[in-house]
Design a protein around this motif. Sequence first.
Motif, PDB file in Angstrom:
ATOM      1  N   ILE A  17       0.870  -1.176   0.000  1.00  0.00           N
ATOM      2  CA  ILE A  17       0.000   0.000   0.000  1.00  0.00           C
ATOM      3  C   ILE A  17       0.905   1.224   0.000  1.00  0.00           C
ATOM      4  CG2 ILE A  17      -1.854   1.211   1.202  1.00  0.00           C
ATOM      5  CD1 ILE A  17      -2.396  -1.446   2.684  1.00  0.00           C
ATOM      6  N   ARG A  18       0.701   2.142  -0.921  1.00  0.00           N
ATOM      7  CA  ARG A  18       1.577   3.312  -1.032  1.00  0.00           C
ATOM      8  C   ARG A  18       0.808   4.602  -0.776  1.00  0.00           C
ATOM      9  NH1 ARG A  18       6.346   1.572  -2.780  1.00  0.00           N
ATOM     10  NH2 ARG A  18       6.458  -0.334  -4.030  1.00  0.00           N
ATOM     11  N   GLY A  19       1.510   5.550  -0.178  1.00  0.00           N
ATOM     12  CA  GLY A  19       0.906   6.841   0.098  1.00  0.00           C
ATOM     13  C   GLY A  19       1.853   7.979  -0.253  1.00  0.00           C
ATOM     14  N   GLU A  20       1.289   9.140  -0.473  1.00  0.00           N
ATOM     15  CA  GLU A  20       2.090  10.318  -0.808  1.00  0.00           C
ATOM     16  C   GLU A  20       1.362  11.560  -0.326  1.00  0.00           C
ATOM     17  OE1 GLU A  20       4.299  12.340  -4.716  1.00  0.00           O
ATOM     18  OE2 GLU A  20       3.023  10.570  -4.925  1.00  0.00           O
ATOM     19  N   GLY A  21       2.105  12.504   0.259  1.00  0.00           N
ATOM     20  CA  GLY A  21       1.463  13.721   0.728  1.00  0.00           C
ATOM     21  C   GLY A  21       2.425  14.653   1.425  1.00  0.00           C
ATOM     22  N   ARG A  22       1.903  15.415   2.386  1.00  0.00           N
ATOM     23  CA  ARG A  22       2.692  16.404   3.126  1.00  0.00           C
ATOM     24  C   ARG A  22       2.330  16.342   4.601  1.00  0.00           C
ATOM     25  NH1 ARG A  22       3.125  21.847  -0.650  1.00  0.00           N
ATOM     26  NH2 ARG A  22       3.526  20.767  -2.626  1.00  0.00           N
ATOM     27  N   TYR A  23       3.288  16.787   5.432  1.00  0.00           N
ATOM     28  CA  TYR A  23       3.049  16.718   6.877  1.00  0.00           C
ATOM     29  C   TYR A  23       3.615  17.953   7.566  1.00  0.00           C
ATOM     30  CZ  TYR A  23       2.248  14.439  11.356  1.00  0.00           C
ATOM     31  OH  TYR A  23       1.770  14.108  12.607  1.00  0.00           O
ATOM     32  N   ASP A  24       2.824  18.517   8.490  1.00  0.00           N
ATOM     33  CA  ASP A  24       3.239  19.655   9.309  1.00  0.00           C
ATOM     34  C   ASP A  24       3.600  19.110  10.691  1.00  0.00           C
ATOM     35  OD1 ASP A  24       3.272  21.888  11.106  1.00  0.00           O
ATOM     36  OD2 ASP A  24       2.106  23.046   9.654  1.00  0.00           O
ATOM     37  N   PHE A  25       4.901  19.062  11.003  1.00  0.00           N
ATOM     38  CA  PHE A  25       5.353  18.464  12.250  1.00  0.00           C
ATOM     39  C   PHE A  25       5.029  19.324  13.466  1.00  0.00           C
ATOM     40  CE2 PHE A  25       8.247  16.902   8.899  1.00  0.00           C
ATOM     41  CZ  PHE A  25       7.945  15.550   8.984  1.00  0.00           C
ATOM     42  N   ARG A  26       4.898  20.620  13.288  1.00  0.00           N
ATOM     43  CA  ARG A  26       4.600  21.491  14.420  1.00  0.00           C
ATOM     44  C   ARG A  26       3.120  21.416  14.803  1.00  0.00           C
ATOM     45  NH1 ARG A  26       8.436  26.466  12.284  1.00  0.00           N
ATOM     46  NH2 ARG A  26      10.411  25.428  12.799  1.00  0.00           N
ATOM     47  N   LYS A  27       2.256  21.342  13.797  1.00  0.00           N
ATOM     48  CA  LYS A  27       0.826  21.202  14.076  1.00  0.00           C
ATOM     49  C   LYS A  27       0.425  19.738  14.251  1.00  0.00           C
ATOM     50  CE  LYS A  27      -0.601  25.390  11.614  1.00  0.00           C
ATOM     51  NZ  LYS A  27      -1.440  25.934  10.503  1.00  0.00           N
ATOM     52  N   ARG A  28       1.357  18.836  13.892  1.00  0.00           N
ATOM     53  CA  ARG A  28       1.107  17.396  13.979  1.00  0.00           C
ATOM     54  C   ARG A  28      -0.104  17.001  13.147  1.00  0.00           C
ATOM     55  NH1 ARG A  28       3.285  19.429  18.494  1.00  0.00           N
ATOM     56  NH2 ARG A  28       4.976  18.259  19.475  1.00  0.00           N
ATOM     57  N   MET A  29      -0.118  17.532  11.921  1.00  0.00           N
ATOM     58  CA  MET A  29      -1.205  17.253  10.990  1.00  0.00           C
ATOM     59  C   MET A  29      -0.633  17.025   9.598  1.00  0.00           C
ATOM     60  SD  MET A  29      -3.987  20.108  12.252  1.00  0.00           S
ATOM     61  CE  MET A  29      -5.295  19.460  11.213  1.00  0.00           C
ATOM     62  N   GLY A  30      -1.286  16.153   8.837  1.00  0.00           N
ATOM     63  CA  GLY A  30      -0.812  15.882   7.492  1.00  0.00           C
ATOM     64  C   GLY A  30      -1.928  15.388   6.599  1.00  0.00           C
ATOM     65  N   GLN A  31      -1.594  15.216   5.339  1.00  0.00           N
ATOM     66  CA  GLN A  31      -2.557  14.690   4.372  1.00  0.00           C
ATOM     67  C   GLN A  31      -1.832  13.721   3.448  1.00  0.00           C
ATOM     68  OE1 GLN A  31      -4.010  18.354   2.715  1.00  0.00           O
ATOM     69  NE2 GLN A  31      -2.186  18.702   1.440  1.00  0.00           N
ATOM     70  N   LEU A  32      -2.487  12.599   3.161  1.00  0.00           N
ATOM     71  CA  LEU A  32      -1.921  11.572   2.305  1.00  0.00           C
ATOM     72  C   LEU A  32      -2.964  11.101   1.308  1.00  0.00           C
ATOM     73  CD1 LEU A  32      -0.111   9.220   4.870  1.00  0.00           C
ATOM     74  CD2 LEU A  32       1.002  10.832   3.304  1.00  0.00           C
ATOM     75  N   SER A  33      -2.498  10.719   0.144  1.00  0.00           N
ATOM     76  CA  SER A  33      -3.315   9.992  -0.823  1.00  0.00           C
ATOM     77  C   SER A  33      -2.779   8.572  -0.844  1.00  0.00           C
ATOM     78  CB  SER A  33      -3.212  10.633  -2.213  1.00  0.00           C
ATOM     79  OG  SER A  33      -3.966   9.885  -3.158  1.00  0.00           O
TER      80      SER A  33
END
Length: 277
Positions: free
Chosen positions: A79-95
Amino acid sequence: MVRQRRRRGVAVVAAAVTVVGVVAGTTGCSGSEGAVSAGDRPLGDPGAVRDAADVLVGAGSSKAETSLVMATGGTRVTIRGEGRYDFRKRMGQLSVVLPKDPAGADEHRPISELLAPAALYMKNRGAGVPDDKWVMLDSTTLADGNLVTGGATDPLTAAELLRAAKDVVVVGEQELAGVRVTHYQGVTDIGRAAKQAAPYAREALAAAARGFAEDVVPFDAYLDDAGRLRKVRHQFSYLNQGRTVAVASTTLLYDFGVPVGVRLPPKDQIFTGKIKV
């Protein structure tokens, strides 16, 4: 069918209402809130691995690629995912992209995932969930603490696991995606990591410590000259239908400092009906 557990009055289906469940069906020291300066530890110092989460928070954000490899029904699936992550807000988004079915048809649309402290939101989940609705899962009620449930390990949680790293050895230096990195190997303990993690990750990791077949998790970690975690691979032992399944989770981080905009869905977009399993 994957085992079910009930907690806090809510029925939680460990992995069956998740990406991993879909695949199984188709294939038959306390954490610091501040950043650590890269100069605090020399290259090759095993302590740099335990500092990885703090350094990522200092880095701010990055792009991320993930993969989850497991063997089920005699078949190895990825299963593969790709996206971005905000380490300070501890939030991210992946497809997250599921593998093709055995006949070769790509029958699954990418699943949109939003990662938030103690929560996972999934869209295009299927299993009777309307296309315009999100499913929200509380990571602290999942048997694996959402380390593998969503088909990807939350990037910052993957780093928090390294706080309990021990028996760390330096394998050597190498080039990874054009960047010079130091390769470390060792093991971590989920229960110990839960006690040492930053507050946001403690409950989820504590749940994982109770739900995994083995607390001890071998890892490979790759850090750049600034101490930033560029790649980490964990080898989990996951319980599925009473059997232990080996699950390898890999996270690749790059393009640090990119903008990340994550908006959690409003309540009227959260699916509250029954999910088919």
